[in-house]
Every structure is written in structure tokens, then in C-alpha cells.
Write a protein that holds these residues in place. Structure first.
Motif, PDB file in Angstrom:
ATOM      1  N   ASP A 258       0.605  -1.232  -0.047  1.00  0.00           N
ATOM      2  CA  ASP A 258      -0.188  -0.013  -0.112  1.00  0.00           C
ATOM      3  C   ASP A 258       0.552   1.156  -0.004  1.00  0.00           C
ATOM      4  N   ASP A 269      -2.989   6.548  -3.587  1.00  0.00           N
ATOM      5  CA  ASP A 269      -3.125   5.810  -2.347  1.00  0.00           C
ATOM      6  C   ASP A 269      -3.176   4.344  -2.788  1.00  0.00           C
ATOM      7  N   HIS A 352     -12.201   6.845   0.962  1.00  0.00           N
ATOM      8  CA  HIS A 352     -12.395   7.028   2.056  1.00  0.00           C
ATOM      9  C   HIS A 352     -11.996   8.970   0.335  1.00  0.00           C
ATOM     10  N   HIS A 359      -5.745  10.920   3.523  1.00  0.00           N
ATOM     11  CA  HIS A 359      -7.148  10.357   4.053  1.00  0.00           C
ATOM     12  C   HIS A 359      -8.836  11.793   4.095  1.00  0.00           C
TER      13      HIS A 359
HETATM   14  N1  GLY Z   1      -2.859   4.054   2.668  1.00  0.00           N
HETATM   15  C1  GLY Z   1      -3.886   4.487   3.566  1.00  0.00           C
HETATM   16  C2  GLY Z   1      -5.170   4.264   3.208  1.00  0.00           C
HETATM   17  O1  GLY Z   1      -5.347   3.134   2.235  1.00  0.00           O
HETATM   18  O2  GLY Z   1      -6.115   4.374   3.454  1.00  0.00           O
END
Ligand code: GLY
Ligand code: MN
Ligand code: MN
Length: 436
Positions: A258, A269, A352, A359
Motif C-alpha cells: 500500500d 493511494d 475515503h 484521507h
Molecule cells: N494508505 C492508507 C489508506 O489506504 O487509507
């Protein structure tokens, strides 16, 4: 070349939105790491969004009341000696000349000048509680100006309003220039994930893979990772915020990565999960196909009017159907959803908002109801399945963690997937085997 007009247009849109108000936005204070070493500075996203100014010790004041001074920056002044130690400063002259604000002053003059800017404003837009030392300065200025003005009846702010209802509503809807930066952040992130897939193999350490991600991010011109990269192999993939990245990968492991970079202050992300030896085992493949089907269904559901909550329900349903099909759960889909038993293997939300912050800001509710998507919203779609080593399930599934995460923008009539890293079983296996 820095273009101040982008930020001037945003400031104007904000001031049009808030009426007779004043906005006070401080930069993030520098944080000590130890002794005289500081953590790297990153400008507060709100300050950057409205000014493009990235130095620490800055305060941006915007006002609808003081026509000549609608945008004012308080900054570190030029200082030959300090610049040798701390690096270049734009100073008061550069704040006006380069960043196009109406006026600039040394930040040491904030205390003395802030009361003047509060005078005449009905509302003060300031995020109380985020930076408590600065809150004290703002409240002292407010008290001072109230004392001063009660003698002659001039207006002073009667309300302090959160930036959530003004700036964050604006940041939630990405303009085309912002989407272009997010596509670029994703393109660089793709290079990182592809490089990571190529170097992964049994015997290598997770940190060697993390190093490839960083090399691709910085080498591609990104400022920094958008968050600490998660490189979790084998059972580490079932630890949601795994960050140690220090295990030696074994033949037969899956690796969950990730990781995303930040480009021009915008985050990517992205999560991918793949077999380090280039071939999914049948059990890994069974679960992977379930997660991928859930992700595909969620992405297909993204369009104006849909909601994050609705997308999550799609993920829960498709994942639960899959978990029952492969034997992780028993009984009916509706019963597993109703009782929440699926949460043993899928315990987080599906999405999100994404933008300058990983975020990102912006409420997911409007008047108590899930907020309908609108063009310019950008969100992640990140379903997963995580089977603990001691789960009471078929042994072949134990210790498997899988997440697949893409970044999706809402368009006028549907969506655009900003993420371009391979994700079908065949494409992922080919990308890993390309490393030889
Ligand atoms: N990398 C943080 C998330 O996926 O929310
Ligand atoms: Mn992520
Ligand atoms: Mn995410």
C-alpha cells in the motif's frame, strides 16, 4: 513556472462564499524529531491550496472587509545568516512579488496586526483545536479587538467558524488542474508498483521493495510518499497498518503493498497484492478473485448521486458472497451481512476522500444522510480480505491478506479510474515475472 493566478482564483471563490468574514490559517508548526533535528516540513494543505506558499512559520489572512488587503501573508523575513542554516526564504518582498498577495509582513508582527484584520468582520473562519498555541494568539487578538471596538460600536466577529464548511467544501471538489496533478501522482505511483513487483522474489526483504518504491517516487519527481509505505509479506499482509517492512519474503508468500506518492501536494493511494514467486496458489487466487470482483463492482457503482455508504454496501455484499462460496463463511449472504460475521475477514471501510491529504477533507454526510457523489469528488476503492493465522477456517486460507486499492474520480456521467497499476491475476503475475 509558479502561477499565482490559480491560488488568487481560489481565494476569490472562498471570499465570495463566506460573506463579511476573515480567514486565519497558520502553517503546520515545525516538529522536533530530537535535539536540534526537525521532521521535514510540509505546508498545511489549506494554506498551500490558497497561496502555493510552502515555507514554515507562515500565516495566511484573507479578508472580505479590508478591500486593499484581501490576502495577507505573514512570513519569515529575509535573513542572510538564517538562510545559510535553514535555506532560502522568499521574505516579505517575495510573498508579494512571487505569490501575488496584497501585502506581507514579518510573522513577528502578527500579534500586533491581527486585531486590525478582525475588525469589521462578522465571522472569523479558523480551525480551533488543530494548533492550540496558535489558537491562543487568535483568541487574544479577538479579545483585544472586542475591547477596542465596544467603545465606538464597530463590528467584531461574533462567531468562530470551522474551515470544514468553507475551504474543505471547496477542496472536496477537484478542479481540472488538480485532477491533472492526481493523474500524475498516480502515473509515478504506477512506476513504483511496477518496479516493486519486478524486484520482489523469495529471499528478498520487504525493505528492499520499499526502497524501489521510494526510488521510483523521488526519481519520478514526486516530493515524498503520501504516507508511510506498507510492504507486508505473508502474514504481515493481515496487519492493517504494518510499517516495519523488515521481513524476509518466503516462497509462496503474497506481498501486500500500500504505497502512493505525493506530486504537487496531491496524493495517490494505491494497494496491490501479488505472489512474490510470480504464481498465485489456488487458495490465494480464490481469495484474490473475490476481492477483485468486489473492487470491480464498487468502481462500476461510482457515478454522480451514488454514495460512499452505497459503495461500501456493494463491497460487503460481493465479498460476503465470495467468502461463502470459498468456505470462509457459512450460511446465507443476508444472514452473514445482518449478523456482521463477515467483519472477521473484512473489518475496514471501503473508501475515503483523496486529494491533498491522503484521507482528504470533506464530509461524507450532508444533513445527516450519506453525501451523494458529484463530479470532481475523488475517492479510494479499497476492499480486502484478511484471514488471521489462527482463524477457525480451512488451513490453506490462514495468514492470507489481500487488498486492492484504486483512486477513482467522479465525472459528469460516471467515473475515471486514475490508477493504472495492473491488477488482474494474469497481469499481476506477468508484472512480477518480468523481474526474472
Ligand atoms: N494508505 C492508507 C489508506 O489506504 O487509507
Ligand atoms: Mn492505501
Ligand atoms: Mn486508502
Amino acid at each position: 513556472m509558479f502561477d499565482p493566478s490559480v491560488y488568487a482564483a481560489r481565494r476569490k471563490a472562498l471570499l465570495d462564499r463566506i460573506g463579511r468574514g476573515v480567514v486565519v490559517l497558520p502553517s503546520v508548526p515545525l516538529a522536533t524529531r530530537n535535539s536540534d533535528v526537525e521532521h521535514a516540513h510540509r505546508q498545511h494543505s489549506d494554506v498551500y491550496y490558497l497561496s502555493g506558499f510552502d515555507e514554515p512559520d507562515a500565516v495566511l489572512v484573507l479578508s472580505n472587509v479590508h478591500a486593499e488587503h484581501q490576502a495577507v501573508l505573514f512570513v519569515r523575513p529575509k535573513n542572510r545568516e538564517r538562510e545559510i542554516w535553514d535555506g532560502f526564504r522568499h521574505g516579505v518582498e517575495g510573498a508579494v512579488g512571487t505569490f501575488g498577495v496584497d501585502a506581507a509582513f514579518p510573522v513577528s508582527e502578527l500579534e500586533q496586526r491581527l486585531p486590525d484584520y478582525l475588525e469589521g468582520a462578522g465571522r472569523l473562519h479558523h480551525e480551533l483545536g488543530e494548533h492550540t498555541e496558535f489558537d491562543g494568539q487568535v483568541l487574544r487578538a479577538l479579545h483585544l479587538v472586542r475591547m477596542r471596538c465596544r467603545r465606538d460600536g464597530r463590528t467584531t466577529p461574533t462567531e468562530i467558524v470551522s474551515t470544514q464548511v468553507s475551504i474543505h467544501e471547496m477542496r472536496l471538489v477537484k478542479q481540472e488542474a488538480e485532477l491533472a496533478l492526481m493523474r500524475r501522482a498516480n502515473a509515478i505511483t504506477t512506476e513504483g508498483h511496477l518496479a516493486a513487483m519486478r524486484v520482489s522474489r523469495p529471499g528478498r526483504f520487504e525493505y528492499e521493495v520499499e526502497a524501489e518504491l521510494l526510488r521510483a517516487f523521488r526519481g519520478g519527481g514526486a516530493e515524498r510518499p503520501a504516507y508511510d509505505s506498507i510492504v507486508g509479506s505473508g502474514p504481515n499482509a493481515t496487519v492493517l497498518p504494518y510499517r516495519r517492512n523488515d521481513r524476509q519474503m518466503q516462497d509462496g508468500d503474497l506481498l501486500l503493498i500500500d504505497a502512493g506518492c505525493e506530486f504537487g501536494y496531491y496524493a495517490a493511494d494505491v494497494t496491490r497484492t501479488f505472489p512474490v514467486n510470480g504464481t498465485f496458489s489456488p487458495a490465494q487466487r480464490d481469495l484474490y478473485e473475490v476481492v477483485l470482483a468486489a473492487q470491480d463492482a464498487c468502481i462500476a457503482a461510482v457515478k454522480p448521486g451514488a454514495t460512499m455508504d452505497g459503495v461500501h454496501q456493494v463491497a460487503v455484499r460481493v465479498l460476503t458472497e465470495g467468502m461463502i462460496r470459498v468456505g470462509l463463511l457459512q450460511g446465507s449472504v443476508d444472514a452473514a451481512i445482518e449478523s456482521g460475521s463477515y467483519r472477521e475477514f473484512y473489518m475496514h471501510r471501503t473508501s475515503h476522500w483523496l486529494g491533498m491529504d491522503v484521507h482528504d477533507v470533506g464530509s461524507t454526510f450532508l444533513a445527516g444522510a450519506p453525501r451523494p457523489f458529484a463530479p470532481g469528488h475523488v475517492l479510494t476503492i479499497e476492499p480486502g480480505l484478511y484471514v488471521a493465522l489462527d482463524a477457525a477456517v480451512d488451513e490453506r486460507f490462514r495468514g492470507i491478506g489481500i487488498r486492492i486499492e484504486d483512486d477513482v474520480a467522479v465525472t459528469l456521467d460516471g467515473h475515471e479510474n486514475l490508477t493504472t497499476v495492473p491488477k488482474t491475476v494474469a497481469d499481476v503475475e506477468a508484472a512480477v515475472r518480468a523481474g526474472g
